[in-house]
Design a protein around this motif. Structure first.
Motif, mmCIF file in Angstrom:
data_model
loop_
_atom_site.group_PDB
_atom_site.id
_atom_site.type_symbol
_atom_site.label_atom_id
_atom_site.label_comp_id
_atom_site.label_asym_id
_atom_site.label_seq_id
_atom_site.Cartn_x
_atom_site.Cartn_y
_atom_site.Cartn_z
ATOM 1 N N TYR A 156 73.147 99.526 86.869
ATOM 2 C CA TYR A 156 72.818 98.094 86.055
ATOM 3 C C TYR A 156 73.997 97.479 85.761
ATOM 4 O O TYR A 156 75.015 98.323 85.530
ATOM 5 N N THR A 157 74.009 96.352 85.369
ATOM 6 C CA THR A 157 74.883 95.513 84.862
ATOM 7 C C THR A 157 74.935 95.786 83.382
ATOM 8 O O THR A 157 73.931 96.475 82.563
ATOM 9 N N MET A 158 76.040 95.236 82.678
ATOM 10 C CA MET A 158 76.171 95.655 81.512
ATOM 11 C C MET A 158 75.487 95.036 80.499
ATOM 12 O O MET A 158 74.826 95.593 79.473
ATOM 13 N N ASP A 159 75.155 93.696 80.695
ATOM 14 C CA ASP A 159 74.212 92.859 79.856
ATOM 15 C C ASP A 159 72.904 93.557 80.067
ATOM 16 O O ASP A 159 72.240 93.427 78.711
ATOM 17 N N ARG A 160 72.258 93.916 81.033
ATOM 18 C CA ARG A 160 70.816 94.563 80.919
ATOM 19 C C ARG A 160 70.863 96.031 80.096
ATOM 20 O O ARG A 160 70.031 96.276 79.862
ATOM 21 N N THR A 192 70.917 94.849 76.330
ATOM 22 C CA THR A 192 69.826 94.201 76.023
ATOM 23 C C THR A 192 68.324 94.704 76.460
ATOM 24 O O THR A 192 67.813 95.561 75.807
ATOM 25 N N GLU A 193 68.016 94.157 77.477
ATOM 26 C CA GLU A 193 66.478 94.584 77.754
ATOM 27 C C GLU A 193 66.234 95.703 78.647
ATOM 28 O O GLU A 193 65.041 95.863 79.046
ATOM 29 N N GLY A 194 67.331 96.142 79.325
ATOM 30 C CA GLY A 194 67.136 97.256 80.080
ATOM 31 C C GLY A 194 67.341 98.850 79.547
ATOM 32 O O GLY A 194 67.286 99.568 80.463
ATOM 33 N N ARG A 195 66.921 98.843 78.221
ATOM 34 C CA ARG A 195 67.286 100.183 77.807
ATOM 35 C C ARG A 195 66.067 101.090 78.029
ATOM 36 O O ARG A 195 66.239 102.555 78.546
ATOM 37 N N THR A 196 64.934 100.636 78.091
ATOM 38 C CA THR A 196 63.508 101.492 78.584
ATOM 39 C C THR A 196 63.930 101.753 80.032
ATOM 40 O O THR A 196 63.345 102.834 80.514
ATOM 41 N N VAL A 197 64.174 100.796 81.017
ATOM 42 C CA VAL A 197 64.637 101.321 82.423
ATOM 43 C C VAL A 197 65.509 102.175 82.697
ATOM 44 O O VAL A 197 65.040 103.155 83.316
ATOM 45 N N VAL A 198 66.579 102.249 81.775
ATOM 46 C CA VAL A 198 67.756 103.271 82.067
ATOM 47 C C VAL A 198 67.186 104.498 81.606
ATOM 48 O O VAL A 198 67.404 105.470 82.167
ATOM 49 N N ARG A 199 66.504 104.570 80.485
ATOM 50 C CA ARG A 199 65.687 105.746 80.015
ATOM 51 C C ARG A 199 64.902 106.517 80.905
ATOM 52 O O ARG A 199 64.842 107.756 81.362
ATOM 53 N N ASN A 200 63.925 105.776 81.525
ATOM 54 C CA ASN A 200 62.870 106.182 82.358
ATOM 55 C C ASN A 200 63.576 106.676 83.664
ATOM 56 O O ASN A 200 63.166 107.776 84.110
ATOM 57 N N ASP A 201 64.685 106.060 84.280
ATOM 58 C CA ASP A 201 65.493 106.261 85.382
ATOM 59 C C ASP A 201 66.187 107.515 85.315
ATOM 60 O O ASP A 201 66.072 108.292 86.120
#
Length: 422
Positions: A197-201, A204-213
C-alpha cells in the motif's frame, strides 16, 4: 537371653529354621529341615549394609568400658536413620501445586510424559520435571519498525498482537521459542502488507485494511508450525513518518486537510447557491409568462377598445379626436413635475423645476411632514386648444413623442394655447 540372639555357639533357636552364618557365605541364611525361608529380617539387612559402609571407612571399632568393642548393630541404626531421613525428604520434595489458570507439562528424563491438571500433585524428584503453562491469560506481543511502502516512502509502524496458549505441549516443544517465532512471523507479515500500500493510504483510510490483511497473513504463516497458540486480535496502533522528515510530512498533511476543507466549503456553497439560483430562474420564467399573458391581454383590450371607438370616431371625428388628446395629455402630465411655458411672440422657453421646489418645501416644513405637490403648486386645468400652444416635456420618451405629434397638429391648425401658472 533372646531366642534369636546372635552368637549362640552354633545353637539355632530360630523356630523358622533360619540361622546366621558367620562363616561368610553369600546367603547368610540356610534353610534347615526342608522348610521354606521366612520373611527377611530388617535388622539383619541394615546390619549388613552397615558392615559394607564400615568396610569403606576402614572398619575401626571403638572399645567399650568392658574392654570389648561395640557391635555393628549400633552403627547400622545410624545408617538406617540417615537413609530414612533421605527418603522422607526426597518424597516430600515431590509435592507441587498447579494453579487454576495453568496446566502442568511433565517431562520424564527430558521427554514429554503427560499433562497435569490444576491442584496438588506429586512427582518423583530428579526423575520428573514439571513446567507450568498459563492457558487462560491473554498475552501481548508488540511489533514495530521502519518499513518501505509501495510508493517507495518510509513509514514507522507499530502493531500489537494478542494471543492465548491453547496447547501447552505444542507451545513448549513444537518450536524452540514460540513467543520469539510469533514475533518474527508478525514482523514478516507486517512488512509484507505495508509494502503493498501507499503511504497516504496507510496513514489515512487504509488502517483497517492493513490490520485485517496483517492478521490473515500472520495466521497463514504460523499455521504450519502448529505452535499451540491462537490469535485473538491484531491492533494497528500507530503509523507515522520518520522523525527526519516529520516536519515536511506534517506540511503535506496540513495541505491535504486544507484541500479537503476547501472542497467541503465549495460543496456547501454550491448546495446553498444552486437552489437559490434555481428559484430565481423559476421566478424569471414565471414573470416572463406573466408578462406575456399581461401584454397579450392588454393588446387584446386595446384592440377591443379601438374597435368600439371606431364607430364613434366615424360619427364625430373632431370631438373624438379632442377627447383622445385630452385623455392622453392628462395621462402624461400626471407623471411629470416640470412645466414648460412658451411666451407668445418670444423664442425663450421657461422651465419651472417644480420637483426641486417641492423637495425644498418638504425639508423646511415645520411640522416635519411632507406635503403633496398638488397642494403646493397645482397644475392648471387643461383648456381647449384654440389660440396658443404650450407643450409639456416628460422624461418618458414615448410621452414626449406624443406631445410633439400633438404640437405639430396644433401648429397646422394655427391655434395657440397657454397652459400653466404665471
Amino acid at each position: 537371653m533372646a531366642w534369636n540372639q546372635p552368637g549362640n555357639n552354633g545353637h539355632d533357636r530360630d523356630p523358622w529354621g533360619s540361622s546366621n552364618n558367620n562363616s561368610g557365605d553369600s546367603g547368610g541364611n540356610n534353610n534347615k529341615g526342608g522348610r521354606e525361608q521366612g520373611p527377611p529380617d530388617l535388622d539383619d539387612i541394615f546390619r549388613k549394609l552397615g558392615k559394607k559402609l564400615r568396610g569403606f571407612g576402614g572398619g575401626n571399632k571403638t572399645p567399650d568400658n568392658t574392654g570389648g568393642s561395640k557391635g555393628p548393630a549400633h552403627n547400622g541404626r545410624y545408617v538406617t536413620l540417615v537413609a530414612a531421613a533421605v527418603v522422607i525428604v526426597w518424597a516430600g520434595s515431590g509435592f507441587y501445586t498447579i494453579k487454576e489458570a495453568e496446566r502442568g507439562v511433565v517431562t520424564r528424563f527430558g521427554k514429554f510424559d503427560r499433562l497435569v491438571q490444576p491442584g496438588l500433585n506429586w512427582k518423583p524428584t530428579f526423575v520428573d520435571h514439571v513446567i507450568p503453562v498459563n492457558v487462560e491469560s491473554v498475552r501481548e506481543l508488540a511489533a514495530s519498525g521502519v518499513m518501505l511502502t509501495a510508493d517507495e516512502n518510509v513509514v514507522r509502524v507499530e502493531m500489537n498482537v494478542q494471543y492465548r496458549v491453547t496447547d501447552p505441549e505444542r507451545y513448549l516443544f513444537s518450536v524452540t521459542n514460540a513467543d520469539d517465532s510469533l514475533r518474527q512471523a508478525t514482523d514478516s507479515a507486517l512488512r509484507g502488507v505495508i509494502g503493498k500500500y501507499t503511504m497516504d493510504r496507510i496513514l489515512t483510510e487504509g488502517r483497517t485494511v492493513v490490520r485485517n490483511d496483517t492478521q490473515r497473513v500472520l495466521e497463514e504463516t504460523i499455521r504450519p508450525y502448529d505452535m499451540g497458540i491462537t490469535l485473538l486480535d491484531v491492533n494497528f496502533q500507530a503509523a507515522r513518518p520518520p522523525e527526519e522528515v516529520k516536519a515536511a510530512f506534517d506540511d503535506a498533511i496540513a495541505a491535504r486537510e486544507n484541500e479537503q476543507q476547501y472542497i467541503r466549503e465549495a460543496e456547501a456553497y454550491a448546495n446553498e447557491v444552486q437552489p437559490r439560483a434555481n428559484g430565481h430562474a423559476q421566478r424569471i420564467l414565471e414573470e416572463g409568462r406573466a408578462y406575456k399573458t399581461r401584454t397579450i391581454l392588454e393588446a387584446q383590450g386595446q384592440v377591443q377598445r379601438f374597435a368600439k371607438l371606431l364607430p364613434e370616431y366615424k360619427a364625430a371625428p373632431e370631438i373624438t379626436r379632442e377627447r383622445l388628446y385630452l385623455d392622453s395629455m392628462e395621462r402624461l402630465l400626471s407623471h411629470t413635475r416640470k412645466v414648460l411655458i412658451s411666451d407668445k411672440g418670444s423664442n425663450n422657453l421657461m422651465v419651472l423645476p417644480l420637483d426641486q421646489l417641492l423637495r425644498n418645501a418638504s425639508a423646511t416644513d415645520a411640522t416635519g411632514k411632507a406635503t403633496s405637490s398638488s397642494s403646493l403648486l397645482p397644475l392648471p386645468p387643461l383648456t381647449k386648444p384654440a389660440a396658443g400652444s404650450v407643450e409639456s416635456s416628460s422624461s418618458d420618451t414615448s410621452s414626449s413623442g406624443s406631445v410633439m405629434d400633438q404640437r405639430r397638429a396644433n401648429a397646422q391648425r394655427g391655434s395657440t394655447t397657454r397652459v400653466g401658472g404665471e
